[in-house]
Every structure is written in C-alpha cells, then in structure tokens.
Design a protein around this motif. Structure first.
Motif, mmCIF file in Angstrom:
data_model
loop_
_atom_site.group_PDB
_atom_site.id
_atom_site.type_symbol
_atom_site.label_atom_id
_atom_site.label_comp_id
_atom_site.label_asym_id
_atom_site.label_seq_id
_atom_site.Cartn_x
_atom_site.Cartn_y
_atom_site.Cartn_z
ATOM 1 N N VAL A 250 -5.733 4.037 -3.007
ATOM 2 C CA VAL A 250 -5.400 2.601 -2.631
ATOM 3 C C VAL A 250 -6.233 1.957 -2.469
ATOM 4 O O VAL A 250 -6.266 0.820 -3.218
ATOM 5 C CB VAL A 250 -4.647 2.742 -1.218
ATOM 6 C CG1 VAL A 250 -4.063 1.387 -0.837
ATOM 7 C CG2 VAL A 250 -3.192 3.380 -1.410
ATOM 8 N N ASP B 150 0.816 -1.124 0.075
ATOM 9 C CA ASP B 150 -0.116 -0.030 -0.034
ATOM 10 C C ASP B 150 0.974 1.099 -0.187
ATOM 11 O O ASP B 150 0.493 2.410 -0.620
ATOM 12 C CB ASP B 150 -0.839 -0.111 1.188
ATOM 13 C CG ASP B 150 -2.112 -1.122 1.002
ATOM 14 O OD1 ASP B 150 -2.203 -1.640 -0.003
ATOM 15 O OD2 ASP B 150 -2.850 -1.160 2.046
ATOM 16 N N THR B 151 1.973 1.152 0.789
ATOM 17 C CA THR B 151 2.934 2.486 0.717
ATOM 18 C C THR B 151 3.312 2.716 -0.667
ATOM 19 O O THR B 151 3.502 3.992 -0.933
ATOM 20 C CB THR B 151 4.033 2.342 1.631
ATOM 21 O OG1 THR B 151 4.763 0.937 1.425
ATOM 22 C CG2 THR B 151 3.584 2.226 3.424
ATOM 23 N N GLU B 152 3.753 1.858 -1.560
ATOM 24 C CA GLU B 152 4.032 1.992 -2.727
ATOM 25 C C GLU B 152 3.044 2.609 -3.614
ATOM 26 O O GLU B 152 3.182 3.829 -4.486
ATOM 27 C CB GLU B 152 4.646 0.798 -3.348
ATOM 28 C CG GLU B 152 5.254 1.135 -4.841
ATOM 29 C CD GLU B 152 6.055 -0.142 -5.517
ATOM 30 O OE1 GLU B 152 5.852 -0.289 -6.677
ATOM 31 O OE2 GLU B 152 6.529 -1.025 -4.716
ATOM 32 N N ALA C 268 0.385 4.235 -2.595
ATOM 33 C CA ALA C 268 0.451 5.828 -2.197
ATOM 34 C C ALA C 268 1.159 6.521 -2.744
ATOM 35 O O ALA C 268 0.712 7.842 -2.864
ATOM 36 C CB ALA C 268 0.359 5.486 -0.692
ATOM 37 N N ILE C 269 2.531 6.273 -2.841
ATOM 38 C CA ILE C 269 3.417 7.304 -3.508
ATOM 39 C C ILE C 269 2.921 7.479 -5.189
ATOM 40 O O ILE C 269 3.101 8.514 -5.655
ATOM 41 C CB ILE C 269 4.776 6.477 -3.504
ATOM 42 C CG1 ILE C 269 5.190 6.330 -2.183
ATOM 43 C CG2 ILE C 269 5.808 7.317 -4.527
ATOM 44 C CD1 ILE C 269 6.388 5.662 -1.885
#
Length: 181
Positions: free
Chosen positions: A130, A91-93, A95-96
């Motif tokens: 996301v 998810d962090t990727e 979100a980027i």
C-alpha cells in the motif's frame, strides 16, 4: 489499415462505402498518458496504438517503481485529462489487490493487474504494498500535473486519433517539442 466498410441505405438501393474508423478519445488519452510518462521517467517508447488491442510499448530496463508509474499513468491520465476526475482507491481496496496478487489470484494484462503483480513481487507485505502504491500514485499524479506533460499527452492523443498508431520516435519527437525528456 484499410478503412472499415459502412453500409449506406439509399431508398431501395443498398450500397457500401469506405468510412473512417471511429476512434475513442478516452482510449487515446489513456495510451498517450502511458507513452508520455514513459518518456518523462527516462524510458524509451517503442510504439503506441489505439487500433486493435490498445497499448503503449516501451523498452524495459527501468526500475520497477518507474514501471508502476508508467502503468498508473494510463488510468490516472485518462481521469485527469478526459474525465476531469481521478479515482484514488482506499487503502483497504489496494490491500485486497496485494493479497490477491500474492495468492496468484490476479492475472491478465489490465493496468490494475499489472500494478498488483509488479508491487507484490517487490514488497514484503500488504503494508509495504500500500505504501509503495501510494508513492507511485503520488509520483504519477505529480507528473500528470505538469502542464508540459499534459500538453504532450494531448498532442500524442490527437495524433493517435488521426493515425491510430505512432512509432516511438514520433512520441519522443512530440514529447521533446513540449519539453518532456
């Protein structure tokens, strides 16, 4: 398209002969996945090619999320059918990508760029981006998990390896033979 020329060294004599264009199965599966999934979600394929700039073209008019599913189908189909593994970014990727698309820092025609641009235009923030990405990813993988869709992708890919380009009608005929409509 004319066949590529190959240089043949035969002792001291240098000659040229027609050689078939080498086509990449991975690219064929990628583009076939876009095309067959477009049919599966109700789209109309115009053409698909692996010669020159590989691309599957479909007529517009589908809901935005279907466009994301079709776009995701290329890399996910390639993973499922060619590599036998799928990369699901954390998810962090994802979100980027949302942040980059909202800052207009994403451009180009790669599948990830197109997905980011589509989703940024239709979601209010990174969290919704996301969540919508995951919904589209799950739907795409569910489609690719269906045996009749996989068999249609394999046949379209095989035809692409033979011919390089297929008309939309040819893709729709293959999909229909496999029960994809």
């Amino acid at each position: 398209m004319a066949p590529a020329e190959a240089v043949i060294f035969d002792g001291p004599i240098l000659a040229t002969a027609a050689a078939p264009i080498e086509r990449d199965r991975r690219v064929a599966v990628h583009e076939a996945s876009h095309a067959v999934v477009a049919v599966a979600v109700g789209g109309r394929v115009v053409s698909v090619t692996i010669d020159g700039q590989p691309r599957a073209t479909h007529a517009g008019g589908l809901p935005r999320l279907d466009g994301v599913v079709i776009t995701m189908a290329g890399p996910l189909g390639e993973g499922v059918l060619h590599h036998r593994s799928v990369y699901r970014p954390p998810d962090t990727e994802v979100a980027i990508w949302s942040d980059a698309a909202r800052r207009c820092a994403v451009s180009g025609q790669c599948d990830d760029c197109r997905i980011a641009i589509f989703l940024a235009a239709s979601t209010p923030d990174g969290g919704a981006f996301v969540a919508t990405y995951r919904r589209a990813e799950d739907r795409t993988l569910a489609l690719l998990d269906q045996p009749h869709i996989r068999s249609a992708i394999r046949e379209v890919a095989a035809e692409l390896l033979t011919h390089g380009t297929l008309t939309g009608d040819a893709v729709h005929q293959i999909a229909a033979r496999h029960g994809v409509a």
